[in-house]
Design an enzyme around this catalytic site. Structure first.
Site, PDB file in Angstrom:
ATOM      1  N   ASP A  58       0.835  -1.203   0.000  1.00 57.10           N
ATOM      2  CA  ASP A  58       0.000   0.000   0.000  1.00 57.10           C
ATOM      3  C   ASP A  58       0.871   1.254   0.000  1.00 57.10           C
ATOM      4  O   ASP A  58       1.674   1.459   0.903  1.00 57.10           O
ATOM      5  CB  ASP A  58      -0.890   0.023   1.256  1.00 57.10           C
ATOM      6  CG  ASP A  58      -1.791   1.257   1.294  1.00 57.10           C
ATOM      7  OD1 ASP A  58      -2.799   1.269   0.563  1.00 57.10           O
ATOM      8  OD2 ASP A  58      -1.472   2.216   2.031  1.00 57.10           O
TER       9      ASP A  58
ATOM     10  N   TYR B 110       2.674   9.909  -0.044  1.00 57.08           N
ATOM     11  CA  TYR B 110       3.734   9.352   0.817  1.00 57.08           C
ATOM     12  C   TYR B 110       5.126   9.665   0.245  1.00 57.08           C
ATOM     13  O   TYR B 110       6.128   9.412   0.905  1.00 57.08           O
ATOM     14  CB  TYR B 110       3.586   7.829   0.989  1.00 57.08           C
ATOM     15  CG  TYR B 110       2.271   7.368   1.594  1.00 57.08           C
ATOM     16  CD1 TYR B 110       1.399   8.274   2.209  1.00 57.08           C
ATOM     17  CD2 TYR B 110       1.886   6.029   1.553  1.00 57.08           C
ATOM     18  CE1 TYR B 110       0.195   7.852   2.745  1.00 57.08           C
ATOM     19  CE2 TYR B 110       0.681   5.600   2.103  1.00 57.08           C
ATOM     20  CZ  TYR B 110      -0.161   6.523   2.686  1.00 57.08           C
ATOM     21  OH  TYR B 110      -1.359   6.102   3.215  1.00 57.08           O
TER      22      TYR B 110
ATOM     23  N   LYS C 101      -2.731   5.819  -4.295  1.00 57.19           N
ATOM     24  CA  LYS C 101      -3.890   6.681  -4.052  1.00 57.19           C
ATOM     25  C   LYS C 101      -3.743   8.030  -4.755  1.00 57.19           C
ATOM     26  O   LYS C 101      -2.631   8.581  -4.824  1.00 57.19           O
ATOM     27  CB  LYS C 101      -4.064   6.921  -2.538  1.00 57.19           C
ATOM     28  CG  LYS C 101      -4.028   5.630  -1.722  1.00 57.19           C
ATOM     29  CD  LYS C 101      -4.329   5.835  -0.256  1.00 57.19           C
ATOM     30  CE  LYS C 101      -4.004   4.591   0.547  1.00 57.19           C
ATOM     31  NZ  LYS C 101      -2.581   4.502   0.943  1.00 57.19           N
TER      32      LYS C 101
ATOM     33  N   HIS D  63      -7.852   9.120  -2.158  1.00 60.79           N
ATOM     34  CA  HIS D  63      -7.271   9.111  -0.808  1.00 60.79           C
ATOM     35  C   HIS D  63      -8.242   9.675   0.225  1.00 60.79           C
ATOM     36  O   HIS D  63      -8.294   9.206   1.371  1.00 60.79           O
ATOM     37  CB  HIS D  63      -5.966   9.924  -0.798  1.00 60.79           C
ATOM     38  CG  HIS D  63      -5.003   9.547   0.285  1.00 60.79           C
ATOM     39  ND1 HIS D  63      -3.645   9.552   0.114  1.00 60.79           N
ATOM     40  CD2 HIS D  63      -5.200   9.147   1.555  1.00 60.79           C
ATOM     41  CE1 HIS D  63      -3.052   9.167   1.238  1.00 60.79           C
ATOM     42  NE2 HIS D  63      -3.977   8.918   2.125  1.00 60.79           N
TER      43      HIS D  63
HETATM   44  N1  LIG Z   1      -5.887   5.923   3.588  1.00 60.96           N
HETATM   45  C1  LIG Z   1      -5.394   6.659   4.558  1.00 60.96           C
HETATM   46  O1  LIG Z   1      -5.802   7.805   4.760  1.00 60.96           O
HETATM   47  C2  LIG Z   1      -4.329   6.084   5.450  1.00 60.96           C
HETATM   48  C3  LIG Z   1      -4.056   6.680   6.692  1.00 60.96           C
HETATM   49  C4  LIG Z   1      -3.091   6.112   7.514  1.00 60.96           C
HETATM   50  C5  LIG Z   1      -2.410   4.975   7.104  1.00 60.96           C
HETATM   51  N2  LIG Z   1      -2.674   4.404   5.862  1.00 60.96           N
HETATM   52  C6  LIG Z   1      -1.944   3.197   5.404  1.00 60.96           C
HETATM   53  O2  LIG Z   1      -2.011   2.197   6.426  1.00 60.96           O
HETATM   54  C7  LIG Z   1      -0.687   1.813   6.792  1.00 60.96           C
HETATM   55  C8  LIG Z   1      -0.628   1.385   8.246  1.00 60.96           C
HETATM   56  O3  LIG Z   1      -1.062   2.404   9.116  1.00 60.96           O
HETATM   57  P1  LIG Z   1      -0.055   3.217  10.062  1.00 60.96           P
HETATM   58  O4  LIG Z   1       1.280   3.253   9.460  1.00 60.96           O
HETATM   59  O5  LIG Z   1      -0.730   4.507  10.346  1.00 60.96           O
HETATM   60  O6  LIG Z   1      -0.060   2.433  11.456  1.00 60.96           O
HETATM   61  P2  LIG Z   1       0.185   0.925  11.936  1.00 60.96           P
HETATM   62  O7  LIG Z   1       0.559   0.057  10.800  1.00 60.96           O
HETATM   63  O8  LIG Z   1      -0.998   0.542  12.755  1.00 60.96           O
HETATM   64  O9  LIG Z   1       1.406   1.080  12.952  1.00 60.96           O
HETATM   65  C9  LIG Z   1       2.692   1.396  12.507  1.00 60.96           C
HETATM   66  C10 LIG Z   1       3.618   1.467  13.726  1.00 60.96           C
HETATM   67  O10 LIG Z   1       3.707   0.183  14.360  1.00 60.96           O
HETATM   68  C11 LIG Z   1       5.067  -0.198  14.512  1.00 60.96           C
HETATM   69  N3  LIG Z   1       5.083  -1.668  14.349  1.00 60.96           N
HETATM   70  C12 LIG Z   1       4.642  -2.382  13.275  1.00 60.96           C
HETATM   71  N4  LIG Z   1       4.743  -3.697  13.496  1.00 60.96           N
HETATM   72  C13 LIG Z   1       5.254  -3.860  14.755  1.00 60.96           C
HETATM   73  C14 LIG Z   1       5.571  -4.981  15.542  1.00 60.96           C
HETATM   74  N5  LIG Z   1       5.371  -6.227  15.110  1.00 60.96           N
HETATM   75  N6  LIG Z   1       6.086  -4.763  16.796  1.00 60.96           N
HETATM   76  C15 LIG Z   1       6.277  -3.499  17.263  1.00 60.96           C
HETATM   77  N7  LIG Z   1       5.983  -2.401  16.536  1.00 60.96           N
HETATM   78  C16 LIG Z   1       5.483  -2.568  15.294  1.00 60.96           C
HETATM   79  C17 LIG Z   1       5.813   0.547  13.431  1.00 60.96           C
HETATM   80  O11 LIG Z   1       7.142   0.798  13.827  1.00 60.96           O
HETATM   81  P3  LIG Z   1       8.432   0.439  12.918  1.00 60.96           P
HETATM   82  O12 LIG Z   1       8.156   0.836  11.488  1.00 60.96           O
HETATM   83  O13 LIG Z   1       9.514   1.231  13.543  1.00 60.96           O
HETATM   84  O14 LIG Z   1       8.622  -1.037  13.087  1.00 60.96           O
HETATM   85  C18 LIG Z   1       5.023   1.865  13.354  1.00 60.96           C
HETATM   86  O15 LIG Z   1       5.459   2.751  14.354  1.00 60.96           O
HETATM   87  C19 LIG Z   1       0.134   3.055   6.462  1.00 60.96           C
HETATM   88  O16 LIG Z   1       1.515   2.787   6.422  1.00 60.96           O
HETATM   89  C20 LIG Z   1      -0.460   3.443   5.146  1.00 60.96           C
HETATM   90  O17 LIG Z   1       0.021   2.594   4.119  1.00 60.96           O
HETATM   91  C21 LIG Z   1      -3.635   4.949   5.058  1.00 60.96           C
END
Ligand SMILES: NC(=O)c1ccc[n+]([C@@H]2O[C@H](COP(=O)([O-])OP(=O)(O)OC[C@H]3O[C@@H](n4cnc5c(N)ncnc54)[C@H](OP(=O)(O)O)[C@@H]3O)[C@@H](O)[C@H]2O)c1
Ligand SMILES: *[C@@H]1O[C@H](CO)[C@@H](O)[C@H](O)[C@H]1NC(C)=O
Ligand SMILES: *[C@@H]1O[C@H](CO)[C@@H](O)[C@H](O)[C@H]1NC(C)=O
Ligand SMILES: *[C@@H]1O[C@H](CO)[C@@H](O)[C@H](O)[C@H]1NC(C)=O
Length: 341
Positions: A75, A80, A105, A136
């Site tokens: 994704d 980004y 997106k 998006h």
């Molecule tokens: N459509 C939208 O508007 C929208 C909005 C937000 C996000 N997104 C998408 O959704 C994806 C995921 O959401 P997100 O990045 O907001 O949050 P998330 O995936 O819920 O959390 C990411 C955080 O968790 C940590 N992490 C991941 N796996 C881990 C594990 N096994 N143990 C410990 N820590 C862990 C990562 O740290 P490290 O990287 O340091 O390991 C990072 O700080 C985004 O990257 C993006 O692609 C889309």
């Protein structure tokens, strides 16, 4: 007999691993394409200076590691600023392009130029098509991010349909739309959105939205699947990763608490896209397809819901198409502060 064969084929398509080495099963979308039920997120987030700048191979390496360890969905988004790295990560992996489900997106600032923006994303990704192109956000911004633009998302959707007709995007969908916006879109579209990407995690169950999407046969992708699990600030409510109820389940299944959370989401029928840039965590996060939570455990985990949003861009709340609940005092615009266009 024919019916039996048809059902057998469907069951195979939906539940069996494809033979490309992917670890996640695939589901059938409402447009006939299939999509893995698990993927890698690539948004690096914010720091005190605003949106983090993507450095060196910060995203490229994780994408390669993920594909080599069984991920088949990546994704990304034009906003980004990492699509080149995603493209190189795919190129350098052992997985061929046809076996990768690439999601990008349309930026909030790109809604008046859908086809040109998609072609620019394709050039950065070094590919001739994406598997899924999402709007998006229903909110639109001026091209240079200098302020709101008002573009009807139904008009934007016309161009999304054109992108699909041209084969530039195999499937098209939406992100951050609320129920009334989806209803209006469904009343005015020729091609139904195949996918809705929204925040879903233990703190934000999204029961109504998910039920609505299921009824309309729209697949739901869960962004920010960990919610506040790793938060060090007091902001998001519990649970954190050491919460006793989660640790108990983790011990029972010989899994980690993030794996319990991701498994919970998959069993709810949503597609989590956890982001991590660390190789061990990338492998850990997808290792959830060899155990199953019981209905009682699913119920227990559902009780964490507080309808609490982690991603709540209230600085856009005066926009006519703002999709979320409004705050009395909106937060300052950290996004605008950091974006270098
Ligand atoms: N459509 C939208 O508007 C929208 C909005 C937000 C996000 N997104 C998408 O959704 C994806 C995921 O959401 P997100 O990045 O907001 O949050 P998330 O995936 O819920 O959390 C990411 C955080 O968790 C940590 N992490 C991941 N796996 C881990 C594990 N096994 N143990 C410990 N820590 C862990 C990562 O740290 P490290 O990287 O340091 O390991 C990072 O700080 C985004 O990257 C993006 O692609 C889309
Ligand atoms: C772009 O893709 C082509 C194959 O389709 C490949 O030969 C080329 O090396 C790629 N470019 C980059 C920068 O990855
Ligand atoms: C528990 O999980 C770890 C990590 O996946 C694995 O190495 C170990 O063999 C597992 N233990 C049992 C008893 O299954
Ligand atoms: C959904 O979005 C519309 C803007 O298009 C807004 O007027 C409405 O209040 C939103 N609904 C909810 C439940 O937030």
């Amino acid at each position: 007999m024919m019916l039996f064969l048809f059902i057998l084929t469907m069951v195979y398509t939906v539940f069996c691993d494809s033979n490309d080495g992917g670890k996640a099963p695939r589901i059938l979308l409402n447009d006939g394409n299939t999509m893995p039920v698990f993927g890698l997120g690539t948004f690096l987030g914010f720091d005190e200076n605003g949106q983090k700048q993507v450095k060196e191979s910060e995203v490229e390496l994780p994408v390669t590691w993920a594909l080599n360890s069984g991920y088949r969905l990546i994704d990304t988004a034009s906003l980004y600023f990492n699509e080149e790295q995603v493209g190189r990560g795919i190129q350098k992996s052992s997985v061929t392009r046809e076996n990768v489900f690439v999601v990008t997106k349309l930026g909030l600032n790109e809604q008046r130029h859908v086809l040109d923006s998609l072609r620019a994303s394709l050039a950065r990704l070094n590919t001739s098509y994406v598997d899924l192109y999402l709007i998006h956000n229903p909110v639109a911004l001026k091209a240079d991010h200098s302020g709101f633009d008002v573009v009807d998302y139904v008009d934007t959707w016309r161009s999304m349909e054109e992108a699909k007709a041209l084969g530039l995007a195999k499937s098209i969908g939406i992100s951050n739309f609320n129920i009334s916006q989806i209803t209006r879109l469904l009343d005015n579209c020729h091609v139904k959105p195949a996918v809705l990407q929204v925040e879903v995690n233990l703190n934000l169950a999204q029961d109504k939205l998910i039920e609505y999407a299921k009824k309309e046969n729209i697949a739901v992708m869960a962004y920010t699947p960990f919610g506040g699990l790793f938060s060090k600030s007091r902001g998001p409510p519990p649970p954190r990763k050491d919460h006793p109820a989660l640790v108990k389940l983790a011990n029972k299944y010989n899994k980690t608490t993030p794996q319990i959370v991701l498994r919970y989401l998959v069993q709810r029928g949503v597609i989590p896209i956890p982001k991590t840039v660390h190789k061990e965590r990338i492998e850990e996060n997808i290792d959830i397809f060899n155990f199953e939570l019981t209905p009682e455990e699913m119920k227990l985990l559902a009780e964490f819901n507080k309808d609490y949003r982690t991603v709540w861009p209230s600085f856009w709340q005066d926009h006519p198409y703002y999709p979320f609940e409004k705050k009395d005092v909106p937060d300052p615009d950290i996004f605008k502060a950091g974006v270098k266009v």
